[in-house]
Scaffold this motif. Structure first.
Motif, PDB file in Angstrom:
ATOM      1  N   LEU A  64       0.670  -1.255  -0.046  1.00  0.00           N
ATOM      2  CA  LEU A  64       0.217  -0.127   0.008  1.00  0.00           C
ATOM      3  C   LEU A  64       0.969   1.012   0.181  1.00  0.00           C
ATOM      4  CD1 LEU A  64      -2.752   1.058  -0.015  1.00  0.00           C
ATOM      5  CD2 LEU A  64      -2.810   0.953   2.424  1.00  0.00           C
ATOM      6  N   ARG A  65       2.190   1.248   0.576  1.00  0.00           N
ATOM      7  CA  ARG A  65       2.945   2.515   0.669  1.00  0.00           C
ATOM      8  C   ARG A  65       3.600   2.818  -0.761  1.00  0.00           C
ATOM      9  NH1 ARG A  65       5.308  -1.577   3.178  1.00  0.00           N
ATOM     10  NH2 ARG A  65       7.117  -2.643   2.332  1.00  0.00           N
ATOM     11  N   GLU A  66       3.326   1.977  -1.662  1.00  0.00           N
ATOM     12  CA  GLU A  66       3.494   2.325  -3.251  1.00  0.00           C
ATOM     13  C   GLU A  66       2.425   2.782  -4.040  1.00  0.00           C
ATOM     14  OE1 GLU A  66       5.982  -0.958  -4.664  1.00  0.00           O
ATOM     15  OE2 GLU A  66       7.536  -0.976  -2.981  1.00  0.00           O
ATOM     16  N   ARG A  67       1.299   2.502  -3.268  1.00  0.00           N
ATOM     17  CA  ARG A  67       0.035   3.063  -3.863  1.00  0.00           C
ATOM     18  C   ARG A  67      -0.589   4.221  -3.387  1.00  0.00           C
ATOM     19  NH1 ARG A  67      -3.558  -2.121  -3.252  1.00  0.00           N
ATOM     20  NH2 ARG A  67      -5.006  -0.650  -4.311  1.00  0.00           N
ATOM     21  N   GLY A  68       0.270   5.342  -3.279  1.00  0.00           N
ATOM     22  CA  GLY A  68      -0.273   6.481  -2.591  1.00  0.00           C
ATOM     23  C   GLY A  68      -1.469   7.095  -3.113  1.00  0.00           C
ATOM     24  N   CYS A  69      -1.455   7.026  -4.216  1.00  0.00           N
ATOM     25  CA  CYS A  69      -2.845   7.620  -4.968  1.00  0.00           C
ATOM     26  C   CYS A  69      -3.996   6.944  -4.688  1.00  0.00           C
ATOM     27  CB  CYS A  69      -2.525   7.790  -6.439  1.00  0.00           C
ATOM     28  SG  CYS A  69      -2.118   6.166  -7.542  1.00  0.00           S
ATOM     29  N   ASP A  70      -3.989   5.601  -3.970  1.00  0.00           N
ATOM     30  CA  ASP A  70      -5.075   4.953  -4.044  1.00  0.00           C
ATOM     31  C   ASP A  70      -5.637   4.839  -2.380  1.00  0.00           C
ATOM     32  OD1 ASP A  70      -4.978   3.617  -6.605  1.00  0.00           O
ATOM     33  OD2 ASP A  70      -3.820   1.930  -6.021  1.00  0.00           O
ATOM     34  N   ILE A  71      -4.804   5.404  -1.670  1.00  0.00           N
ATOM     35  CA  ILE A  71      -4.967   5.610  -0.234  1.00  0.00           C
ATOM     36  C   ILE A  71      -6.519   6.070   0.120  1.00  0.00           C
ATOM     37  CG2 ILE A  71      -4.406   6.406   1.925  1.00  0.00           C
ATOM     38  CD1 ILE A  71      -1.593   5.607   1.436  1.00  0.00           C
ATOM     39  N   PRO A  72      -6.721   7.421  -0.488  1.00  0.00           N
ATOM     40  CA  PRO A  72      -8.094   8.019  -0.315  1.00  0.00           C
ATOM     41  C   PRO A  72      -8.984   7.465  -0.598  1.00  0.00           C
ATOM     42  CG  PRO A  72      -6.330   9.566  -1.193  1.00  0.00           C
ATOM     43  CD  PRO A  72      -5.731   8.200  -1.442  1.00  0.00           C
ATOM     44  N   VAL A  73      -9.197   6.778  -1.884  1.00  0.00           N
ATOM     45  CA  VAL A  73     -10.235   6.005  -2.522  1.00  0.00           C
ATOM     46  C   VAL A  73     -10.653   4.706  -1.841  1.00  0.00           C
ATOM     47  CG1 VAL A  73      -9.025   4.830  -4.307  1.00  0.00           C
ATOM     48  CG2 VAL A  73     -11.405   5.060  -4.495  1.00  0.00           C
ATOM     49  N   LEU A  74      -9.515   3.965  -1.027  1.00  0.00           N
ATOM     50  CA  LEU A  74      -9.624   2.890  -0.414  1.00  0.00           C
ATOM     51  C   LEU A  74     -10.421   3.264   0.902  1.00  0.00           C
ATOM     52  CD1 LEU A  74      -6.372   0.922  -1.166  1.00  0.00           C
ATOM     53  CD2 LEU A  74      -8.857   0.125  -1.482  1.00  0.00           C
ATOM     54  N   ALA A  75      -9.755   4.354   1.520  1.00  0.00           N
ATOM     55  CA  ALA A  75     -10.236   4.796   2.808  1.00  0.00           C
ATOM     56  C   ALA A  75     -11.900   5.154   2.588  1.00  0.00           C
ATOM     57  CB  ALA A  75      -9.627   6.025   3.083  1.00  0.00           C
ATOM     58  N   THR A  76     -12.262   5.742   1.712  1.00  0.00           N
ATOM     59  CA  THR A  76     -13.478   6.089   1.235  1.00  0.00           C
ATOM     60  C   THR A  76     -14.365   4.884   1.323  1.00  0.00           C
ATOM     61  OG1 THR A  76     -13.101   8.269   0.114  1.00  0.00           O
ATOM     62  CG2 THR A  76     -15.103   7.156  -0.119  1.00  0.00           C
ATOM     63  N   HIS A  77     -13.898   3.807   0.517  1.00  0.00           N
ATOM     64  CA  HIS A  77     -14.559   2.671   0.543  1.00  0.00           C
ATOM     65  C   HIS A  77     -14.771   1.921   1.456  1.00  0.00           C
ATOM     66  CE1 HIS A  77     -15.328  -1.376  -1.176  1.00  0.00           C
ATOM     67  NE2 HIS A  77     -14.565  -1.792  -0.397  1.00  0.00           N
ATOM     68  N   PHE A  78     -13.768   1.712   2.404  1.00  0.00           N
ATOM     69  CA  PHE A  78     -13.942   1.200   3.582  1.00  0.00           C
ATOM     70  C   PHE A  78     -15.000   1.789   4.620  1.00  0.00           C
ATOM     71  CE2 PHE A  78      -9.651  -0.942   2.465  1.00  0.00           C
ATOM     72  CZ  PHE A  78     -10.103  -2.214   2.097  1.00  0.00           C
ATOM     73  N   ASN A  79     -14.764   3.267   4.700  1.00  0.00           N
ATOM     74  CA  ASN A  79     -15.456   3.903   5.451  1.00  0.00           C
ATOM     75  C   ASN A  79     -17.046   3.821   5.126  1.00  0.00           C
ATOM     76  OD1 ASN A  79     -16.630   6.013   7.037  1.00  0.00           O
ATOM     77  ND2 ASN A  79     -15.663   7.717   5.997  1.00  0.00           N
TER      78      ASN A  79
ATOM     79  N   THR B 137     -16.642  11.234   8.954  1.00  0.00           N
ATOM     80  CA  THR B 137     -16.037  12.855   8.314  1.00  0.00           C
ATOM     81  C   THR B 137     -14.617  12.629   8.827  1.00  0.00           C
ATOM     82  OG1 THR B 137     -18.048  13.670   8.390  1.00  0.00           O
ATOM     83  CG2 THR B 137     -16.153  14.832   7.988  1.00  0.00           C
ATOM     84  N   LEU B 138     -13.821  12.866   7.924  1.00  0.00           N
ATOM     85  CA  LEU B 138     -12.212  12.919   8.374  1.00  0.00           C
ATOM     86  C   LEU B 138     -11.522  14.282   8.299  1.00  0.00           C
ATOM     87  CD1 LEU B 138     -12.679   9.719   7.848  1.00  0.00           C
ATOM     88  CD2 LEU B 138     -10.366   9.712   7.116  1.00  0.00           C
ATOM     89  N   ASP B 139     -10.852  14.680   9.386  1.00  0.00           N
ATOM     90  CA  ASP B 139      -9.873  16.036   9.163  1.00  0.00           C
ATOM     91  C   ASP B 139      -9.085  15.964   7.976  1.00  0.00           C
ATOM     92  OD1 ASP B 139     -11.733  16.998  11.171  1.00  0.00           O
ATOM     93  OD2 ASP B 139     -10.064  17.087  12.678  1.00  0.00           O
ATOM     94  N   ASP B 140      -8.929  17.191   7.499  1.00  0.00           N
ATOM     95  CA  ASP B 140      -7.786  16.980   6.352  1.00  0.00           C
ATOM     96  C   ASP B 140      -6.299  16.408   6.959  1.00  0.00           C
ATOM     97  OD1 ASP B 140      -9.476  18.165   4.666  1.00  0.00           O
ATOM     98  OD2 ASP B 140      -8.921  20.102   5.068  1.00  0.00           O
ATOM     99  N   ALA B 141      -6.182  16.798   8.347  1.00  0.00           N
ATOM    100  CA  ALA B 141      -4.778  16.352   8.895  1.00  0.00           C
ATOM    101  C   ALA B 141      -4.891  14.788   9.077  1.00  0.00           C
ATOM    102  CB  ALA B 141      -4.628  17.018  10.320  1.00  0.00           C
ATOM    103  N   VAL B 142      -6.066  14.322   9.121  1.00  0.00           N
ATOM    104  CA  VAL B 142      -6.044  12.708   9.236  1.00  0.00           C
ATOM    105  C   VAL B 142      -5.729  12.296   7.967  1.00  0.00           C
ATOM    106  CG1 VAL B 142      -7.631  10.651   9.417  1.00  0.00           C
ATOM    107  CG2 VAL B 142      -7.984  12.673  11.199  1.00  0.00           C
ATOM    108  N   MET B 143      -6.375  12.655   6.945  1.00  0.00           N
ATOM    109  CA  MET B 143      -5.936  11.970   5.493  1.00  0.00           C
ATOM    110  C   MET B 143      -4.538  12.383   5.333  1.00  0.00           C
ATOM    111  SD  MET B 143      -6.663  10.288   2.867  1.00  0.00           S
ATOM    112  CE  MET B 143      -8.421  10.031   3.129  1.00  0.00           C
ATOM    113  N   GLU B 144      -3.884  13.497   5.672  1.00  0.00           N
ATOM    114  CA  GLU B 144      -2.369  13.611   5.425  1.00  0.00           C
ATOM    115  C   GLU B 144      -1.578  12.673   6.258  1.00  0.00           C
ATOM    116  OE1 GLU B 144      -1.439  17.980   6.571  1.00  0.00           O
ATOM    117  OE2 GLU B 144      -2.619  18.517   5.053  1.00  0.00           O
ATOM    118  N   GLN B 145      -2.130  12.243   7.322  1.00  0.00           N
ATOM    119  CA  GLN B 145      -1.400  11.295   8.372  1.00  0.00           C
ATOM    120  C   GLN B 145      -1.603   9.771   7.680  1.00  0.00           C
ATOM    121  OE1 GLN B 145      -0.043  12.766  10.812  1.00  0.00           O
ATOM    122  NE2 GLN B 145       0.720  11.283  12.122  1.00  0.00           N
TER     123      GLN B 145
END
Length: 671
Positions: free
Chosen positions: A528-543, A556-564
């Protein structure tokens, strides 16, 4: 058929454990007389032979022919040998080892090209003299279109090892022979390059002859793989020697002599074109100039530079420079964002599976899985725990060309004791051992017949049991524990592991021959660390998925959470991300997620890795060897010693990486 026709007198007897020769002969006569396929099928002729007989009829082959057609044009043989020089070279050592055993064995060992033309043959002199009568000689083509059902032609036509014995041949004049043949495949793209055949009088017939030729074919493929890897490295060196003008951000694509992609690096233009390794990008030839090559490229690609590459004075490939400036390229289509849906397995109540991701490495792995599925090739899926290897196994099953509803059977090799391993995989008969089922029990191979067998944690398989698995894969048949009956099975094998099997081979914990056999196609699932562009869409899916199951709105995720989340290294990969949202939904009170809601190990941003002092004072390379050493050392540092990622970063195979580490005296854990 007379003795003069074949050169052999009729044998005194044939093994009655295989089949009835007279029955087969009657079935052949009935097929020619009545053209009644069902009548012939009911006679008990093997399905692969009957299918070949039907093809021979459709091709208009003369069933009464005494020998194969012979074209005496020597220049055709010379040309075929030149075109297949690499194949002949790879076969030289295996043929030399076997040839010494055939001098008094009444047998011939034959090498052909993909069209069935005999390139080389060795063996018993008396048998070679007899082979002259049916034109089983160098320069003669033995594909099905020339002489109907025979070992060489049928193996080439089906792409599978095959035995054709006596009356099973289609033409009358060669029914006094027995042959076993196996195709030879290009290790790079799996196309059939030729065949190995063992032929002789019926007296040499043994069912396991096919295992012998399959083993020779595999040894030739291994030699070809080593040769191709060496040629690949030489082409890379030849490209460096050209001194082609390019920037550090430009993409580089290197093609072999027939236009297949053997290397690509940092190529932004490839988003609009398939540059998967092994894919033939263009039909490359010696007659093409640099301009011709540039014009032949697919529309999404525009090369700022083209270099023809020469090895030993002969044209051997081409290098393409792809500019990094997007404005210099045609607009590339945006990668699809819709997830790939894998339908539930037949007869189950499971939900459909989704493969979500647009990262280039992930898309490339998916494309390779689809192509391997369509080809029916064995697949080795490698990746870290939690990266999603199981999804790729299901993708192979869903994309296979097998009938709808084909079984998908999984076996966890790390969860079965050594004592029960054979019984689980191959089954057993009643009374085979204490505790055996009263009526016997089919093994996983039988249950997966006609479908896909997935061996999870293949690296955990005990070393002493690995030869049995190799034998099943080679013979495509199993023997239940306690039973001598041969049971043919047709399965596509998918093996999965989170280990570095190349290292396991080097340390003697995994058989080299089995590694090459199961790794016909190797899919590396990116972490997953080599798929950085997929983390937001995967996070939305699991959420959303967890929220739907619990009957509540998504968090609802704070912007700082997504950066983390983007900065985190994800040692548990996609599984860890999924579990995170399970936890967040259980712990959240107001539906808002802040940094404080994350687990403690995720709350601190990772510090950028310090640049090793060695990298600062490392002198500039003065030769290609120095450049290669430095590249390997830097890759070891940047990938923290992970050999799979190091090999991927360098664009070489793991076995090649191990050889270079040993050659240059570089320690694996480089610091």
């Amino acid at each position: 058929m007379t003795e003069a026709t074949t050169g052999f007198s009729p044998p005194a007897g044939l093994p009655d454990t295989w089949f009835d020769q007279r029955m087969t002969m009657r079935a052949w006569e009935d097929l020619l007389t009545y053209r009644d396929l069902e009548r012939t099928r009911s006679a008990g002729v093997r399905s692969e032979i009957l299918e070949s007989w039907c093809r021979s009829l459709e091709l208009g082959i003369d069933a009464l022919a005494d020998f194969a057609p012979l074209d005496h044009a020597d220049e055709r043989l010379t040309q075929a040998r030149e075109e297949n020089a690499a194949l002949r070279s790879a076969a030289r050592l295996p043929f030399a080892k076997i040839g010494a055993l055939l001098s008094e064995a009444d047998a011939l060992l034959i090498l052909t090209d993909a069209k069935g033309m005999i390139l080389d043959q060795i063996g018993d002199c008396r048998t070679q003299d007899a082979a002259q009568a049916i034109h089983l000689i160098q320069g003669c083509a033995w594909d099905e279109a020339m002489i109907g059902t025979n070992g060489i032609g049928t193996a080439l036509r089906t792409g599978q090892p095959v035995v054709v014995h006596g009356s099973e041949h289609f033409c009358q004049g060669i029914k006094g022979w027995t042959c076993a043949a196996a195709p030879i495949r290009d290790p790079f793209d799996q196309r059939v390059l030729g065949a190995v055949d063992l032929s002789g009088p019926p007296g040499i017939f043994r069912p396991h002859n096919v295992a012998l030729v399959a083993a020779v074919a595999r040894e030739i493929e291994v030699a070809l793989a080593e040769r191709q890897e060496m040629e690949r490295v030489r082409l890379l060196e030849a490209f460096l020697d050209t001194g082609a003008s390019r920037s550090k951000t430009d993409g580089v694509v290197i093609l072999d002599r027939i236009g297949r992609v053997i290397y690509h690096r940092q190529s932004p233009a490839r988003r609009g074109c398939d540059l998967a390794l092994g894919r033939q990008l263009i039909a490359l030839s010696d007659a093409m100039s640099d301009g011709d090559i540039a014009k032949a490229l697919p529309p999404p690609l525009r090369a700022s530079g083209v270099n023809r590459l020469m090895l030993d004075g002969a044209f051997s490939g081409a290098a393409l420079i792809l500019p990094s400036n997007p404005r210099a390229l045609p607009a590339a289509p945006v990668a699809p964002t819709a997830p790939v849906r894998i339908a539930p397995r037949a007869g189950t109540e499971e939900e459909a599976l989704l493969m979500i991701g647009t990262a280039p490495k992930y898309l490339e792995a998916m494309d390779l899985a689809r192509r391997a599925a369509a080809a029916g090739a064995p697949v080795l899926i490698q990746g870290e725990t939690g990266a999603g290897k199981e999804l790729f196994a299901r993708l192979v099953h869903a994309g296979s060309g097998r009938k709808s509803g084909a079984p998908f059977v999984t076996v966890n090799c790390g969860a079965i004791s050594v004592d029960l391993f054979g019984s689980e995989l191959f089954g057993h008969v009643a009374g085979a051992f204490t505790g055996a089922a009263r009526d016997g029990k089919p093994g996983k191979f039988e249950l997966a017949d006609g479908g896909v067998l997935c061996l999870d944690e293949i690296g955990e398989m005990p070393l002493e049991l690995q030869p049995y698995l190799l034998r099943v894969l080679e013979q495509r048949a199993i023997y239940r524990v306690g039973c001598a009956k041969r049971r043919p099975v047709d399965v596509q094998l998918v093996a999965m592991t989170n280990r570095d099997l190349g290292l396991e081979v080097e340390t003697g914990r995994f058989r080299r021959d089995l590694f090459y056999r199961i790794g016909t196609v190797t899919i590396d699932v990116p972490p997953l660390r080599e798929r950085g562009c997929d983390i937001p869409v995967l996070a939305t899916h699991f959420n959303q998925r967890v929220a739907a199951r619990l009957g509540r709105p998504p968090l609802t995720l704070d912007d700082a959470v997504m950066e983390q989340l983007l900065a985190y290294r994800w040692p548990g990969n996609v599984r860890e991300l999924r579990n995170l949202f399970e936890r967040l939904h259980l712990m959240s009170v107001d539906g808002q997620v802040t940094l404080e809601d994350l687990p403690r190990n995720m709350q601190t941003l990772p510090e950028p890795p310090a640049v090793p002092a060695k990298a600062v004072i490392e002198p500039d390379p003065v030769s290609l060897t120095d450049m290669e050493c430095q590249a390997i050392r830097r890759a070891l540092v940047s990938e923290a010693g992970n050999m799979t990622r190091v090999a991927a970063a360098l664009g070489i195979s793991r076995p090649t990486l191990y050889r270079k580490l040993k050659l240059y005296g570089i320690r694996r854990t480089y610091e």
